[in-house]
Design a protein around this motif. Structure first.
Motif, PDB file in Angstrom:
ATOM      1  N   CYS A   8     -23.403  -9.721  10.976  1.00  0.00           N
ATOM      2  CA  CYS A   8     -22.718  -9.938   9.675  1.00  0.00           C
ATOM      3  C   CYS A   8     -23.631 -10.064   8.529  1.00  0.00           C
ATOM      4  CB  CYS A   8     -21.852 -11.334   9.809  1.00  0.00           C
ATOM      5  SG  CYS A   8     -20.843 -11.980   8.312  1.00  0.00           S
ATOM      6  N   CYS A  66     -23.456 -13.602   6.596  1.00  0.00           N
ATOM      7  CA  CYS A  66     -23.820 -14.907   7.282  1.00  0.00           C
ATOM      8  C   CYS A  66     -24.901 -14.669   8.243  1.00  0.00           C
ATOM      9  CB  CYS A  66     -22.449 -15.702   7.927  1.00  0.00           C
ATOM     10  SG  CYS A  66     -21.977 -15.142   9.137  1.00  0.00           S
ATOM     11  N   CYS A  83     -16.544 -15.094   7.573  1.00  0.00           N
ATOM     12  CA  CYS A  83     -16.855 -14.707   6.250  1.00  0.00           C
ATOM     13  C   CYS A  83     -15.869 -13.976   5.481  1.00  0.00           C
ATOM     14  CB  CYS A  83     -18.184 -13.837   5.929  1.00  0.00           C
ATOM     15  SG  CYS A  83     -19.524 -14.788   6.740  1.00  0.00           S
TER      16      CYS A  83
HETATM   17 ZN   LIG Z   1     -20.241 -13.879   8.783  1.00  0.00          ZN
END
Ligand SMILES: [Zn+2]
Lengths: 78, 199
Positions: free
Chosen positions: A4, A7, A30
Motif C-alpha cells: 500500500c 500505509c 486507507c
Molecule cells: Zn494502506
C-alpha cells in the motif's frame, strides 16, 4: 506482492485492496467509505489512534512516529 | 519499466550491504558497530557504504525497515482469515526467529537509538499488533479469550518475549531463545489470557 502506497501494508488477498479492487495501489484501511484514498491528515489521525489503541503509547509520541513513517511512503512524497 | 544493468547492480549491492550490516549489528550491537566494520565485512571500501546510504543513521533505519518488511511478509504468508491467536503468535515468533540476533540487539538498545530508528520499531510493532488485534477481537467476542484493553493484551505478550530476548545470554546461551523457549512462552501466555484457563 503489492505494498500500500499510503500505509506500507503488504496486500496479499483481493480483500486487502480498497473496494477489493486489485488495480488500486492503496489498501482498504486507507480508503474512505466511497473508495477514494484518505488525505494526509485523515491518515495521520487514523494511524496515531491505531498506535495509541494497540500499543498504549502517548498520543504525541504516537503522532510523531506516524508522521515519521508517512514521510517514507510513496503517497506522501511532495 | 526498463531497468538498466547498472541500476540493477546498484540495487543488488545495496541489498547485500543491508544483509552484511544486519549481521554486524546482530553480532556487535547497533550502537557499537562502525560503518568501517560493515564495509570490511562486505569487503568493500568505506566510501562505498556512503554511495548507498547518505548517513550511518539512514543505514540503520533501512536495516530496521528491512527486518520489518520481512517479518510483515512472513506473517502475511502464514496467517489467513480464520487462524487462531496462537497461530498468529507462532508466526510472529517465526519472523523474529529468522533474525533473532538483530532483533534482540534492536530491542535492547532502543532507548539510545536515534529517533528515526525508534519510530521504525514502533511501525513494526504496529503491523504486528494489527494482525493480533484482528484475531483477538474475534476471540474476545467468541469468549475464548478474556476481555481486556488491547494495549495490555499486546504489551503483555511483547514484554514477555522481549524480556527473554534481551537476556538471551541467560536464557539460551549460544542458542536461539525462540527455538528453546518460544513454545513454552506461547503456551503460558495463551493460558493467562484464555477464558477457561486454556485446555
Ligand atoms: Zn494502506
Amino acid at each position: 506482492m503489492k505494498i500500500c502506497i499510503a500505509c506500507g501494508m503488504p496486500m496479499k488477498a483481493k480483500e486487502d485492496f480498497a473496494m477489493g479492487d486489485e488495480s488500486k495501489d492503496y489498501c482498504k484501511y486507507c480508503a474512505r467509505p466511497d473508495g477514494t484514498m484518505q488525505n494526509y491528515d485523515e491518515k495521520l489521525e487514523g494511524m496515531t489512534e491505531f498506535i495509541v489503541k494497540t500499543q498504549g503509547i502517548d498520543q504525541e509520541a504516537a503522532r510523531n512516529a506516524a508522521r515519521g513513517m508517512m514521510e517514507k511512503l510513496p503517497a506522501w512524497q511532495n | 519499466m526498463a531497468v538498466s544493468q547498472r541500476q540493477k547492480q546498484k540495487a543488488e549491492t545495496k541489498k547485500f550491504l543491508i544483509e552484511c550490516a544486519m549481521e554486524q549489528f546482530a553480532n556487535k550491537g547497533l550502537t557499537a558497530t562502525r560503518t568501517a566494520d560493515i564495509a570490511s565485512a562486505a569487503e568493500v571500501s568505506h566510501g562505498t557504504i556512503f554511495l548507498h546510504f547518505p548517513t550511518r543513521e539512514r543505514l540503520l533505519e533501512e536495516v530496521i525497515e528491512e527486518f520489518g518488511s520481512r517479518t510483515a511478509k512472513r506473517m502475511h504468508e502464514l496467517i489467513d482469515g480464520d487462524c487462531t491467536l496462537e497461530e498468529v503468535l507462532a508466526a510472529h515468533l517465526k519472523g523474529i526467529g529468522e533474525c533473532e540476533g538483530f532483533y534482540a540487539a534492536l530491542i535492547s538498545e532502543t532507548a539510545v537509538l536515534p529517533e528515526g530508528a525508534r519510530n521504525a520499531l514502533i511501525m513494526i510493532q504496529s503491523a504486528i499488533s494489527h494482525h493480533i488485534l484482528q484475531v483477538a477481537e474475534r476471540e474476545m467476542d467468541a469468549g475464548t479469550i478474556k476481555t481486556m484493553p488491547f494495549d495490555l493484551l499486546f504489551n503483555t505478550w511483547i514484554g514477555l518475549i522481549h524480556y527473554y530476548l534481551s537476556n538471551r545470554a541467560l536464557f539460551a546461551p549460544e542458542d536461539s531463545v525462540i527455538s528453546r523457549h518460544g513454545q513454552r512462552l506461547t503456551d503460558h501466555y495463551m493460558n493467562l489470557i484464555s477464558e477457561k484457563g486454556g485446555f
